[in-house]
Design a protein around this motif. Structure first.
Motif, short mmCIF file in Angstrom:
data_model
loop_
_atom_site.label_atom_id
_atom_site.label_comp_id
_atom_site.label_asym_id
_atom_site.label_seq_id
_atom_site.Cartn_x
_atom_site.Cartn_y
_atom_site.Cartn_z
N VAL A 64 0.72 -1.27 0.10
CA VAL A 64 0.00 -0.03 0.06
C VAL A 64 0.80 1.25 -0.02
N CYS A 65 1.91 1.35 0.93
CA CYS A 65 2.85 2.24 0.78
C CYS A 65 3.55 2.64 -0.62
N ASP A 66 3.83 1.45 -1.18
CA ASP A 66 4.50 1.75 -2.42
C ASP A 66 3.36 2.25 -3.42
N ALA A 67 2.19 1.82 -3.58
CA ALA A 67 1.24 2.34 -4.34
C ALA A 67 1.00 3.60 -4.22
N GLN A 68 0.80 4.13 -2.80
CA GLN A 68 0.64 5.52 -2.46
C GLN A 68 1.63 6.38 -2.96
N THR A 69 2.98 6.16 -2.78
CA THR A 69 3.90 6.96 -3.31
C THR A 69 3.92 6.95 -4.73
N GLN A 74 3.15 9.98 -9.75
CA GLN A 74 2.30 10.27 -10.95
C GLN A 74 1.62 11.49 -11.23
N GLU A 75 0.78 12.03 -10.16
CA GLU A 75 0.21 13.05 -10.15
C GLU A 75 0.85 14.28 -9.70
N ALA A 76 2.11 14.48 -9.33
CA ALA A 76 2.74 15.68 -9.13
C ALA A 76 2.81 16.54 -10.11
N ALA A 77 3.03 16.20 -11.43
CA ALA A 77 3.20 17.07 -12.68
C ALA A 77 1.75 17.93 -12.91
N ASN A 78 0.76 17.14 -12.24
CA ASN A 78 -0.70 17.85 -12.77
C ASN A 78 -0.77 19.00 -11.61
N LEU A 79 -0.17 19.10 -10.47
CA LEU A 79 -0.42 20.08 -9.40
C LEU A 79 0.31 21.54 -9.41
N GLY A 80 1.42 21.52 -10.38
CA GLY A 80 2.02 22.76 -10.49
C GLY A 80 3.19 22.97 -9.92
N GLU A 81 3.90 24.01 -10.01
CA GLU A 81 5.29 24.03 -9.35
C GLU A 81 5.35 24.41 -8.04
N ASN A 82 3.82 25.04 -7.55
CA ASN A 82 3.96 25.76 -6.21
C ASN A 82 3.59 24.42 -5.32
N VAL A 83 3.40 23.31 -5.46
CA VAL A 83 3.23 22.30 -4.69
C VAL A 83 4.14 21.22 -4.79
N VAL A 84 4.68 20.66 -3.51
CA VAL A 84 5.70 20.20 -2.87
C VAL A 84 5.01 18.80 -2.39
N GLN A 96 15.02 4.51 1.59
CA GLN A 96 14.06 5.37 0.94
C GLN A 96 14.74 5.77 -0.56
N SER A 97 16.20 5.75 -0.56
CA SER A 97 16.85 6.44 -1.87
C SER A 97 16.76 5.26 -2.87
N ARG A 98 16.96 3.92 -2.10
CA ARG A 98 17.23 2.87 -3.04
C ARG A 98 15.75 2.63 -3.52
N PHE A 99 14.56 2.83 -2.90
CA PHE A 99 13.14 2.72 -3.31
C PHE A 99 12.94 3.62 -4.35
N CYS A 100 13.38 4.91 -4.18
CA CYS A 100 12.82 5.98 -5.22
C CYS A 100 13.51 5.70 -6.40
N THR A 101 14.86 5.37 -6.21
CA THR A 101 15.53 4.93 -7.65
C THR A 101 15.00 3.84 -8.27
N THR A 102 14.62 2.71 -7.72
CA THR A 102 14.12 1.42 -8.28
C THR A 102 12.88 1.81 -9.00
N ALA A 103 11.88 2.35 -8.24
CA ALA A 103 10.61 2.70 -8.49
C ALA A 103 10.44 3.84 -9.49
N GLY A 104 11.41 4.61 -9.74
CA GLY A 104 11.48 5.70 -10.63
C GLY A 104 10.64 6.95 -10.10
N ILE A 105 10.65 7.27 -8.82
CA ILE A 105 10.32 8.26 -7.94
C ILE A 105 11.09 9.38 -8.27
N ASP A 106 10.75 10.31 -8.98
CA ASP A 106 11.66 11.57 -9.01
C ASP A 106 10.68 12.90 -8.77
N LYS A 107 9.51 12.79 -8.53
CA LYS A 107 8.84 14.09 -8.21
C LYS A 107 8.36 14.21 -6.59
#
Length: 173
Positions: A64-69, A74-84, A96-107
């Motif tokens: 569930v945590c994987d899916a949530q992240t 995926q939705e980050a780009a649709n929220l605009g520059e003012n949202v982190v 965390q770094s390993r997960f993000c690299t493996t999962a392609g989490i970049d936003k």
């Protein structure tokens, strides 16, 4: 003394105790010290002036945590520059770094509450019995006021993605 909240959340149907206050819409977002990397800590002030979608997960190494992240990434780009988007767990920064690299989490920015548990206690999501953070979503506006809160009653449930995303979009204008 840290407030203990019982009867508000479960893990696989078993009651758990949450430490810290239950935050509500309109509350000022509490500050925290949290690790961005092993030797780098950040606080709420590091994101001043931004709308913050804070996605709290127990561990990135669960389904569930994987899916949530992934969903928020995926939705980050649709929220605009003012949202982190901040994903907070007690996983070590290395994991965390390993997960993000493996999962392609970049936003999404992965932050670790492992060292101080200050986020978990300040936001009322620290699980006393497990020393993990309970799944929750917080939307904090650019002035650090909480505008959306979802504490999950069952740790293995998914959050209401659409409601959280809409609350973020509403703040962007």
């Amino acid at each position: 003394m840290v407030q203990e909240r019982t009867g508000v959340a479960t893990l696989a149907g078993q009651a758990i105790t949450l430490l810290g206050p239950e935050l509500k819409i309109g509350d000022k977002a509490p500050d925290f010290r949290i690790s961005r990397e092993l030797l780098t800590e950040v606080s709420l002030a590091d994101y001043k002036g931004k709308i913050k979608l804070i996605s709290v997960v127990p561990s990135l190494d669960t389904g569930v945590c994987d899916a949530q992240t992934r969903r928020f990434n995926q939705e980050a780009a649709n929220l605009g520059e003012n949202v982190v988007i901040l994903t907070i767990s007690v996983d070590l920064p290395f994991a965390q770094s390993r997960f993000c690299t493996t999962a392609g989490i970049d936003k999404v920015v992965a932050l670790s509450d492992y060292k101080h548990r200050s986020f978990g206690q300040a936001y009322g999501v620290l699980i006393k019995e497990l020393q993990l953070d309970q799944r929750a979503i917080f939307i904090v506006d650019a002035d650090d006021t909480i505008r959306y809160v979802e504490y999950l009653k069952e740790m293995t449930d998914h959050p209401d993605y659409e409601a959280a995303l809409q609350a973020s979009r509403d703040l962007v204008g």
